[in-house]
Write a protein that holds these residues in place. Structure first.
Motif, PDB file in Angstrom:
ATOM      1  N   LEU A 227      -2.107   5.706  -8.529  1.00  0.00           N
ATOM      2  CA  LEU A 227      -1.401   4.541  -8.003  1.00  0.00           C
ATOM      3  C   LEU A 227      -2.141   3.256  -8.363  1.00  0.00           C
ATOM      4  CD1 LEU A 227       1.185   4.407  -6.443  1.00  0.00           C
ATOM      5  CD2 LEU A 227      -0.118   4.218  -4.340  1.00  0.00           C
ATOM      6  N   SER A 231      -0.647   0.524 -10.808  1.00  0.00           N
ATOM      7  CA  SER A 231      -0.414  -0.803 -10.245  1.00  0.00           C
ATOM      8  C   SER A 231      -1.189  -1.879 -10.989  1.00  0.00           C
ATOM      9  CB  SER A 231      -0.804  -0.823  -8.770  1.00  0.00           C
ATOM     10  OG  SER A 231      -0.047   0.109  -8.057  1.00  0.00           O
TER      11      SER A 231
ATOM     12  N   PHE B  83       0.246  11.282   2.858  1.00  0.00           N
ATOM     13  CA  PHE B  83      -0.830  10.425   2.376  1.00  0.00           C
ATOM     14  C   PHE B  83      -0.283   9.106   1.849  1.00  0.00           C
ATOM     15  CE2 PHE B  83      -3.812   9.118  -1.012  1.00  0.00           C
ATOM     16  CZ  PHE B  83      -4.849   8.761  -0.169  1.00  0.00           C
ATOM     17  N   LEU B  84       0.844   9.176   1.141  1.00  0.00           N
ATOM     18  CA  LEU B  84       1.450   7.934   0.654  1.00  0.00           C
ATOM     19  C   LEU B  84       1.863   7.056   1.830  1.00  0.00           C
ATOM     20  CD1 LEU B  84       3.497   9.245  -2.379  1.00  0.00           C
ATOM     21  CD2 LEU B  84       1.680   7.545  -2.414  1.00  0.00           C
ATOM     22  N   LEU B  87      -1.229   5.336   2.857  1.00  0.00           N
ATOM     23  CA  LEU B  87      -1.541   4.280   1.889  1.00  0.00           C
ATOM     24  C   LEU B  87      -0.616   3.081   2.098  1.00  0.00           C
ATOM     25  CD1 LEU B  87      -2.184   5.769  -1.663  1.00  0.00           C
ATOM     26  CD2 LEU B  87      -3.739   4.516  -0.192  1.00  0.00           C
ATOM     27  N   ARG B 124       0.191  -5.450  -3.639  1.00  0.00           N
ATOM     28  CA  ARG B 124       1.662  -5.460  -3.604  1.00  0.00           C
ATOM     29  C   ARG B 124       2.235  -4.416  -4.550  1.00  0.00           C
ATOM     30  NH1 ARG B 124       6.858  -7.478  -4.678  1.00  0.00           N
ATOM     31  NH2 ARG B 124       6.935  -8.602  -6.630  1.00  0.00           N
ATOM     32  N   ASN B 125       1.644  -4.319  -5.732  1.00  0.00           N
ATOM     33  CA  ASN B 125       2.118  -3.300  -6.679  1.00  0.00           C
ATOM     34  C   ASN B 125       1.953  -1.906  -6.079  1.00  0.00           C
ATOM     35  OD1 ASN B 125       2.607  -5.343  -8.450  1.00  0.00           O
ATOM     36  ND2 ASN B 125       0.786  -4.968  -9.725  1.00  0.00           N
ATOM     37  N   MET B 126       0.777  -1.685  -5.482  1.00  0.00           N
ATOM     38  CA  MET B 126       0.545  -0.353  -4.905  1.00  0.00           C
ATOM     39  C   MET B 126       1.558  -0.068  -3.807  1.00  0.00           C
ATOM     40  SD  MET B 126      -3.575  -0.050  -4.665  1.00  0.00           S
ATOM     41  CE  MET B 126      -3.544   1.499  -3.814  1.00  0.00           C
ATOM     42  N   ARG B 128       4.565  -1.256  -3.544  1.00  0.00           N
ATOM     43  CA  ARG B 128       5.913  -1.034  -4.091  1.00  0.00           C
ATOM     44  C   ARG B 128       6.002   0.319  -4.789  1.00  0.00           C
ATOM     45  NH1 ARG B 128      10.189  -4.929  -4.586  1.00  0.00           N
ATOM     46  NH2 ARG B 128      11.856  -4.013  -5.829  1.00  0.00           N
ATOM     47  N   TRP B 129       5.048   0.587  -5.667  1.00  0.00           N
ATOM     48  CA  TRP B 129       5.117   1.860  -6.408  1.00  0.00           C
ATOM     49  C   TRP B 129       4.866   3.047  -5.475  1.00  0.00           C
ATOM     50  CZ3 TRP B 129       7.855   0.012  -9.729  1.00  0.00           C
ATOM     51  CH2 TRP B 129       7.527  -1.038 -10.559  1.00  0.00           C
ATOM     52  N   GLY B 130       4.014   2.807  -4.504  1.00  0.00           N
ATOM     53  CA  GLY B 130       3.771   3.870  -3.522  1.00  0.00           C
ATOM     54  C   GLY B 130       5.032   4.204  -2.752  1.00  0.00           C
ATOM     55  N   HIS B 132       8.167   3.832  -3.801  1.00  0.00           N
ATOM     56  CA  HIS B 132       9.053   4.624  -4.673  1.00  0.00           C
ATOM     57  C   HIS B 132       8.537   6.050  -4.801  1.00  0.00           C
ATOM     58  CE1 HIS B 132      11.630   1.366  -5.559  1.00  0.00           C
ATOM     59  NE2 HIS B 132      10.787   0.692  -6.304  1.00  0.00           N
ATOM     60  N   VAL B 135       9.438   8.106  -1.720  1.00  0.00           N
ATOM     61  CA  VAL B 135      10.819   8.591  -1.731  1.00  0.00           C
ATOM     62  C   VAL B 135      10.908   9.834  -2.616  1.00  0.00           C
ATOM     63  CG1 VAL B 135      13.173   8.057  -2.435  1.00  0.00           C
ATOM     64  CG2 VAL B 135      11.807   6.337  -1.274  1.00  0.00           C
ATOM     65  N   LEU B 136      10.244   9.746  -3.750  1.00  0.00           N
ATOM     66  CA  LEU B 136      10.281  10.868  -4.701  1.00  0.00           C
ATOM     67  C   LEU B 136       9.602  12.114  -4.132  1.00  0.00           C
ATOM     68  CD1 LEU B 136      11.469  10.850  -7.535  1.00  0.00           C
ATOM     69  CD2 LEU B 136       9.148  10.657  -8.426  1.00  0.00           C
TER      70      LEU B 136
END
Lengths: 344, 257
Positions: A227, A231, B83-84, B87, B124-126, B128-130, B132, B135-136
């Motif tokens: 991640l 990121s 865990f996500l 995070l 912020r990236n973490m 957002r990607w976290g 998504h 959800v996956l």
């Protein structure tokens, strides 16, 4: 019997002879089936034997559970009733080939258990002393004012069929209970055994620490590392300030709703936007109550797997379609021709 | 252990480590069985204590079926989902320090993360990607459980709880989607929440309650912010607690195929 190697038979015979104080040869002969087991001199005699202790003397050394399992396996193999085989194993009934001897009893109750109501076998089976069973039987007969032989079959739970022989055995005991003496009454016959199944299944287990925690730790580290790296290189999208007067074309929902948005272009919004997802989630939730198949082996649940896979694939295809193959006006487009109209 | 006179730095260090580890303060923090405690040895008893005497680890049983430890059985998907979530909670709290859920400020604050805040863009990236990824993983976890038949008795109800968790995950992601207050957020949420308006009979009321008005405004932003950072996390934690508890009560990890 004949298939068992000689030396094993001999060892077994020696052990048994020692335990019972008999001669090895005698026991060996008995094991080989050349000579009948001591209690079962003749089929007829044994089936009518009133002596409770003699028949099961030897067999009762083998734990009941083991005997029963053997009997069940053999009964299944030979297509006979378990109780019949059980009686035979405990030496209380003749072996199968000699089934002709107790024929009358067997004919009277063909589907039921052994040809004879054997209090000893029952006593062993239900964990109730045979004398109690006997007394209960007699008491009931007295109460009903019927002759004992007629009600012999009702005295205990089902497997026992009516058997005159057992009643004959019981008859002397009537006199054995003196009149006017306060005795314990048998209220009910409760099957021996705990209320809960306490038999622990032996399972192959490992300590969570360190075996599972180590794996989890690595998984968490890998996840975090992925991640952070991802990121670092890929920024989350941030378009212009929200503008109510300028709707982008196309406007798409978040990716996990794009399957639904794709459905919206086929069906009425009430169907695609509410009913289908509603039924989808509801259907998912009640899966365990619809799928009553207890097996977890994939080969046993082909239909369930097929149906689930069908719906998951459909959702996936719709989502991919809505994400990548829909352009301005939500019209069909090829991403390699017109470019991507998709944002995370 | 010698008295320390004339010894090397290494030994002095070892001595003071030993002294700290056998101090009262240290052993009051680390309960018996902790590998950090003085005198820890790798014994079956201590292996049990490691799990039992730790507030986090005792989500786990002391022992698990051997096949459950194989990575190929669960792919860690449920654990990774959890865990996500953790995070996302951590990064989310970080983001809350810099975010105001009001109309022009929301967008400015998000934009400022990239320029004014140390590691702001990364966090912020973490986040957002976290989101998504969560959800996956939740979805894949559900598929894994299905294909293993792990929803079968006695685990039926835990499957239902799992479906609720999937729904809550989607709602958490969806409410968070609006918060940057940019064109993407606004119109994605418009499209998404329009679907709610098609609910039979109560469609208009659902839509009104959802977006706090007849159309998306700054009020919607505040409403979804509260849902996103407080209400939904609270609900999902409750359901996660039930979910994990039921995993244990229903006999641990499902049997081998």
């Amino acid at each position: 019997m004949a298939d068992i190697p000689e030396h094993i038979l001999r060892r077994s015979a020696e052990a048994r002879a020692k335990a019972e104080g008999r001669s090895v040869e005698e026991v060996l002969a008995e094991l080989k089936g050349e000579q009948p087991a001591p209690p079962a001199e003749s089929p007829v005699a044994s089936s009518q034997s009133p002596e409770p202790a003699a028949p099961s003397g030897e067999a009762s050394k083998i734990p009941e559970a083991l005997l029963r399992r053997t009997a069940e396996a053999r009964a299944k193999k030979e297509g006979r009733s378990v109780d019949e085989v059980m009686a035979e194993l405990t030496g209380q009934a003749p072996a199968a080939p000699a089934a002709a001897a107790p024929a009358p009893a067997a004919a009277a109750a063909p589907a039921a258990s052994g040809p004879v109501r054997d209090l000893d076998a029952e006593a062993e089976k239900y964990g109730v002393p045979s004398d109690l069973l006997q007394r209960a039987m007699i008491a009931r007969a007295r109460k009903d004012g019927k002759p004992i032989p007629q009600i012999a079959g009702q005295a205990a739970p089902p497997p026992a069929a009516a058997a005159p022989a057992a009643a004959a055995a019981a008859a002397p005991a009537v006199a054995a209970v003196p009149e006017g003496v306060r005795t314990q009454r048998l209220l009910t016959v409760v099957k021996a055994g705990a209320i809960q199944q306490v038999k622990a299944e032996p399972t192959d287990k490992v300590n969570v620490w360190p075996h599972l925690l180590a794996i989890e730790f690595v998984a968490l580290m890998a996840c975090t590392a992925f991640l952070i790296v991802f990121s670092t290189f890929v920024d989350a999208p941030l378009l212009e300030f929200a503008n109510f007067n300028e709707q982008p074309n196309p406007s798409k929902a978040p990716w996990y709703f794009l399957g639904l948005q794709e459905l919206l272009s086929y069906f009425d919004p009430q169907v695609a936007g509410v009913l289908l997802p509603g039924f989808g989630l509801g259907g998912l939730a009640i899966i365990p109550y619809i799928d009553r198949n207890p097996s977890v082996r994939p080969s046993d649940r082909k239909l369930a797997i097929m149906i689930f896979t069908f719906f998951v694939m459909s959702a996936g295809i719709l989502t991919i379609f809505g994400s990548f193959f829909r352009g301005p006006g939500f019209n069909f487009t090829f991403p390699w021709v017109d470019g991507l109209f998709f944002d995370f | 252990m010698a008295n320390g006179n004339g010894n090397g730095v290494g030994q002095r260090l070892a001595e003071s480590v030993e002294r700290v580890r056998s101090s009262q303060a240290w052993s009051s923090i680390f309960r018996p069985g902790s590998p950090f405690r003085a005198g820890y040895s790798d014994s079956p008893r201590n292996r049990s204590y490691v799990i039992m005497n730790n507030v986090l680890y005792h989500l786990h049983p002391v022992k698990v079926k051997r096949h459950g430890v194989r990575l190929s059985y669960t792919l860690c998907l449920g654990g990774l989902s959890f865990f996500l979530f953790i995070l996302l909670t951590i990064t989310g709290i970080f983001l809350m320090f810099y975010y105001r859920p009001t109309s022009p400020q929301a967008y400015q604050d998000i934009a400022a993360l990239a320029t004014d805040v140390a590691f702001g863009q990364l966090i912020r990236n973490m986040h957002r990607w976290g989101a998504h990824a969560m959800v996956l993983t939740v979805f894949l976890h559900m598929a894994r459980v299905f294909y293993h038949g792990a929803y079968k008795p006695p685990r039926e109800f835990n499957w239902v709880v799992g479906i609720i968790l999937l729904l809550l995950t989607l709602l958490l992601s969806f409410t968070g989607y609006l918060l940057p207050w940019d064109q993407l957020a606004l119109w994605a949420v418009t499209v998404g929440s329009n679907m709610g308006a098609y609910s039979p009979v109560i469609g208009d009321q659902v839509s009104f309650a959802l977006i706090g008005g007849v159309q998306i405004t700054a009020d919607t932003l505040l409403r979804w912010y509260v849902l996103h950072v407080l209400f939904l996390p609270f609900i999902i934690v409750v359901f996660m607690a039930v979910h994990f508890w039921r995993v244990r009560k229903d006999g641990g990890i499902s049997g081998p195929l």
